[in-house]
Enzyme design. Structure first.
Site, mmCIF file in Angstrom:
data_model
loop_
_atom_site.group_PDB
_atom_site.id
_atom_site.type_symbol
_atom_site.label_atom_id
_atom_site.label_comp_id
_atom_site.label_asym_id
_atom_site.label_seq_id
_atom_site.Cartn_x
_atom_site.Cartn_y
_atom_site.Cartn_z
ATOM 1 N N HIS A 26 -6.024 4.290 43.231
ATOM 2 C CA HIS A 26 -6.508 4.013 41.738
ATOM 3 C C HIS A 26 -7.099 2.805 41.640
ATOM 4 C CE1 HIS A 26 -2.224 5.993 40.539
ATOM 5 N NE2 HIS A 26 -2.106 5.845 42.004
ATOM 6 N N TYR A 27 -7.681 2.405 40.343
ATOM 7 C CA TYR A 27 -7.977 1.177 40.236
ATOM 8 C C TYR A 27 -6.958 0.587 39.004
ATOM 9 C CZ TYR A 27 -10.975 2.929 35.964
ATOM 10 O OH TYR A 27 -11.095 3.600 34.616
ATOM 11 N N THR A 28 -7.141 -0.886 39.047
ATOM 12 C CA THR A 28 -6.011 -1.311 38.235
ATOM 13 C C THR A 28 -6.326 -1.274 36.504
ATOM 14 O OG1 THR A 28 -6.987 -3.549 38.536
ATOM 15 C CG2 THR A 28 -4.975 -2.974 39.645
ATOM 16 N N GLU A 91 -3.231 0.246 44.404
ATOM 17 C CA GLU A 91 -4.113 0.142 43.161
ATOM 18 C C GLU A 91 -5.017 -0.857 43.660
ATOM 19 O OE1 GLU A 91 -4.040 0.820 39.988
ATOM 20 O OE2 GLU A 91 -2.011 1.808 39.633
ATOM 21 N N HIS A 133 -6.398 8.928 41.892
ATOM 22 C CA HIS A 133 -5.320 9.324 40.613
ATOM 23 C C HIS A 133 -6.229 10.363 39.793
ATOM 24 C CE1 HIS A 133 -2.564 7.433 37.134
ATOM 25 N NE2 HIS A 133 -2.222 8.641 37.625
ATOM 26 N N ASP A 143 -9.476 7.160 37.112
ATOM 27 C CA ASP A 143 -9.703 6.162 38.248
ATOM 28 C C ASP A 143 -9.281 6.652 39.468
ATOM 29 O OD1 ASP A 143 -6.756 6.645 37.351
ATOM 30 O OD2 ASP A 143 -6.442 4.723 38.650
#
Ligand SMILES: [Zn+2]
Length: 290
Positions: A26-28, A91, A133, A143
């Site tokens: 994921h990215y945050t 993340e 994700h 993401d």
């Protein structure tokens, strides 16, 4: 052994015996790493991940790998619906598309790759199950996005990256075939045009990031799916080949395993085997299989 900073999150539950078989990146999507850590450790927020990788390469450990972290939400991959229960979630700190999406610094990618390698080794995760994700929730999530370098990661032995064999080929495909291809790789079957477009966009974000438009084009995307090919659901390609006749009697080459695989699946030899024949990188082994 990577240095980890402990930052325990209360947001997890037991896996109830489920075995880890996937890794979700994921990215945050938040302004700073501190903002992300605050949310991921806030009991009210009900979200978490096993790890957070900051832009300077610092790794925070939030949830034990033995437990189920709450990162993927409603999700699907290769027949499984509750991806949280069978996955490790990472993340990666980045403001995301809403707050100034930017490239992932190399130091961040380097430590993240090392972290991924350890996880994949500990849980014997297959390359096809290293996903974003957006792959497991294409209708809701985008993401880690098109700036995330899946190709570089595959070169490190993490996940898959298709190898284009025939740059000039242009193959046309029916919508039903696109859906079959996406579903065979792992995506949930789209139910209408809007879902199809979002699923194609998710595929593009991962495998053809230069043009993410949700539109199927016969030149690139289809080449990825049919010429570059992906592994059959649980099989592995072999390097040995034999010549067989393709559509229209054209002589093409296919691996013996691929031909056998098509026969096993009840597919006509000359029509479908190409999907299982061309090359792809079996990244976890660091070898190219054709
Ligand atoms: Zn996410």
């Amino acid at each position: 052994m990577l240095p980890l900073k402990n930052m325990p999150s209360p947001n997890f539950n037991s896996r109830d015996g489920a075995v880890v078989s996937a890794l979700v990146l994921h990215y945050t999507g938040m302004q700073s790493s501190q903002d992300a850590l605050d949310i991921l450790c806030d009991r009210q927020a009900q979200v978490s991940a096993h790890y957070v990788v900051d832009e300077d390469g610092t790794i925070y450990s939030l949830v034990d790998e033995a437990d189920c972290a709450w990162h993927a939400g409603v999700s699907y991959w290769r027949g499984s619906k509750n991806i949280n229960n069978i996955s490790i979630g990472i993340e990666i700190v980045n403001p995301g598309h809403r707050l100034g999406y930017r490239r992932f610094p190399q130091v961040q990618m380097d430590t993240m790759a090392e972290l991924c390698s350890g996880i994949i080794g500990r849980h014997a995760i297959k390359p096809v199950n290293v996903v974003g994700h957006s792959d497991v929730a294409p209708l809701r999530k985008i993401d880690p996005g098109e700036l995330f370098d899946w190709k570089w990661l595959a070169g490190k032995g993490i996940g898959l990256w298709p190898v284009i064999r025939n740059q000039k080929s242009e193959i046309r495909s029916q919508e039903s075939e696109i859906i079959v291809n996406l579903a065979e790789y792992g995506y949930e079957k789209p139910k209408n045009d809007e879902e199809l477009s979002k699923t194609i966009a998710a595929f593009q974000r991962h495998f053809r990031p230069s043009n993410v438009n949700g539109v199927w084009d016969g030149k690139c995307l289809l080449r990825c799916l049919q010429w570059c090919s992906f592994p059959p659901p649980d099989g592995r390609m072999v390097a040995r080949r034999s010549s067989v006749r393709g559509e229209g009697g054209r002589k093409v080459r296919a691996s013996r395993k691929a031909v056998a695989g098509n026969a096993r699946l009840g597919k006509p030899k000359g029509k479908c085997y190409r999907k299982y024949t061309a090359c792809y990188t079996l990244a976890s082994k660091g070898e190219k299989v054709r």
